[in-house]
Design a protein around this motif. Structure first.
Motif: not given
Ligand SMILES: NC(=O)C1=CN([C@@H]2O[C@H](COP(=O)(O)OP(=O)(O)OC[C@H]3O[C@@H](n4cnc5c(N)ncnc54)[C@H](O)[C@@H]3O)[C@@H](O)[C@H]2O)C=CC1
Ligand SMILES: O=C(O)CCC(=O)C(=O)O
Length: 445
Positions: A214, A317-318, A321, A342, A347-348, A365-366, A370
């Motif tokens: 990330t 943000p870790c 959701q 993310e 998470p957003t 975006p995750g 991630n």
């Protein structure tokens, strides 16, 4: 949303009532796909959209176990095998009381596109249970994991479905799960689970990979503006696996990490989070945010605020959701946040994503930012398949290369579709087209 997508989406709503997170995840992908369908009508003709929203297989099962007071407990568990066009199903297991079908389906759906983006041969899945590990003894967690695997084992395998960790499932739980799989099947099938310990088939860097990845992704985002993580004021939420390793890598790259959180509170530490202390409290003692402040009086515990209130330039943000709402996003923009990557899954909220994009905040975006965790799981599978074990340096190099590739693919795709800098669109389209092409090639299955 494009009318063709709208009608498929209406059907998703009708077939999956009450699954708000799954609806949100599908809508976010569909919002990007209009231009793809205009360019590639074959996806419509082959009903790829309808098929991609319907999991290939969904397993729901009972997990009975006995607690330390000799009381019989029952939990509900899930494995949603979403899509195997690109490879065996792959995705984590979540143990958290909030788990229900809609959460596992949203995570499984995201996983399909994320895994596609990694460039590795893995399909998408997710699983878990409403079991709450908090406050449970190691013996209780072990008995739960053994009972969980006593049903799950028949559905998984190195060529079928390869689970891993997620919230509430770390190295300890993967050990108990692998031990029970081995005992039931009489197979030392290393490739059946990832996130294993180093001495029994695990990969170096897998534990760190999601958080590190990330931060690599954020570094590349900043690079598009000729900046870097060095000297950034960084907000991190959560204090689990992803958060801890995101903090570690951000600090290594010279950022000031000001915050972390858990479900009880957030901590602001203007001198920079003391990572050794945080790890001692979270990984060894399994303690709470308040325990950190008790040993570091200059840090402040905030029980009734939002971690996103703190002025900063980068947000990671870790935790979980929908933890960044539209109001949070508005305050973050006002406070100077210019990059959001993310670490957690979704998470957003959708409204907050739109606000960031309108404000010119770079938003990763995750499913792209991630993806380093699952990508390194695929590297673990490679090592297992060749009965090899790679060095940390080599594995981290591979991870860094994969994250750069994902970053660049998102931007190239966004450019190709006329929305430069839109990582959401780029990730959704690049992730989708690869799976869609494979689904068409494999016929109606
Ligand atoms: N572990 C992995 O390799 C990957 C995890 N993720 C995602 O990252 C997120 C975190 O996962 P892990 O770190 O693995 O889990 P974890 O169980 O190690 O940690 C979760 C953390 O989030 C915190 N948290 C949970 N609910 C919260 C809330 N309402 N408010 C504030 N904090 C809260 C917990 O206190 C804990 O610190 C999840 O969204 C997960 O799906 C994504 C990709 C891979
Ligand atoms: O490593 C894996 O297979 C799963 C990682 C995961 O669950 C995720 O990317 O959200």
């Amino acid at each position: 949303m494009d009318p063709q997508l709208e009608s498929v989406f209406d059907e998703v709503l009708r077939r999956n009532p009450g699954e708000a997170e799954f609806h949100q995840a599908v809508r976010e992908v569909f919002d990007s796909l209009g231009p793809v369908l205009r360019k590639h009508p074959q996806y419509v003709e082959a009903a790829v959209l309808e098929r991609i929203c319907e999991p290939e297989r969904q397993i729901i099962f009972r997990v009975p176990w006995v607690d330390d007071a000799d009381r019989v407990r029952i939990n509900r568990a899930f494995r949603v095998e979403f899509n195997s066009a690109l490879g065996p199903y792959k995705g984590g297991l979540r143990f958290h009381p909030s788990v229900y079908q809609g959460i596992i389906k949203f995570l499984g759906f995201e996983q399909v596109f994320k895994n596609s983006l990694t460039g590795m041969p893995i399909g998408g899945a997710k699983g878990g249970s409403d079991f709450d590990p908090r406050g449970r003894s190691a013996g209780e967690v072990m008995r739960f994991c053994q009972s969980f695997m006593t049903e799950l084992y028949r559905h998984i395998g190195q060529y079928t479905d390869v689970p891993a960790g997620d919230t509430g499932v770390g190295g300890r739980e993967i050990g108990y799960l692998f031990g029970q799989y081995k005992r039931i099947t009489n197979l030392y099938e290393s490739g059946v689970l990832t996130g294993k310990g180093i001495t029994w088939g695990g990969s170096l860097v897998r534990t760190e990979a999601t958080g590190y990845g990330t931060v690599y992704f954020a570094e590349h985002m900043l690079g598009t503006r000729n900046e870097s993580m060095h000297g950034q004021r960084v907000l991190v939420s959560g204090s689990g696996n992803v958060a801890i390793h995101a903090i570690a890598k951000a600090q290594e790259l010279g950022a000031e990490v000001l915050t972390f959180s858990d479900s009880s509170a957030y901590v602001i530490d203007e001198r920079g989070v003391d990572l050794d202390l945080l790890r001692q409290i979270k990984e060894v003692e399994r303690g709470r945010a308040a325990d950190y402040v008790a040993r570091r009086p200059e840090a402040r515990l905030v029980e009734d605020g939002r971690v996103w209130d703190v002025p900063a330039t980068v947000a990671l943000p870790c935790a979980t959701q929908n933890e960044i709402t539209k109001d949070d996003a508005r305050r973050m923009v006002g406070n100077g946040v210019a990059v959001v990557a993310e670490g957690a899954n979704m998470p957003t909220t959708s409204e907050a994503v739109a606000l960031f994009q309108q404000a010119g905040v770079l938003f990763g975006p995750g499913k792209a930012a991630n993806a380093g965790g699952v990508a390194t799981s695929a590297l673990e599978m490679q090592q297992n398949a060749s009965r090899d074990s790679w060095s940390a340096e080599y594995t981290e190099e591979r991870l860094a290369g994969i994250m750069e590739g994902i970053h660049d693919r998102c931007l190239e795709t966004a450019d190709e579709y006329g929305e430069p800098g839109n990582y959401v669109l780029g990730a959704n389209i690049a992730g989708f087209t690869k799976v869609a092409d494979a689904m068409i090639a494999l016929g109606v299955v």
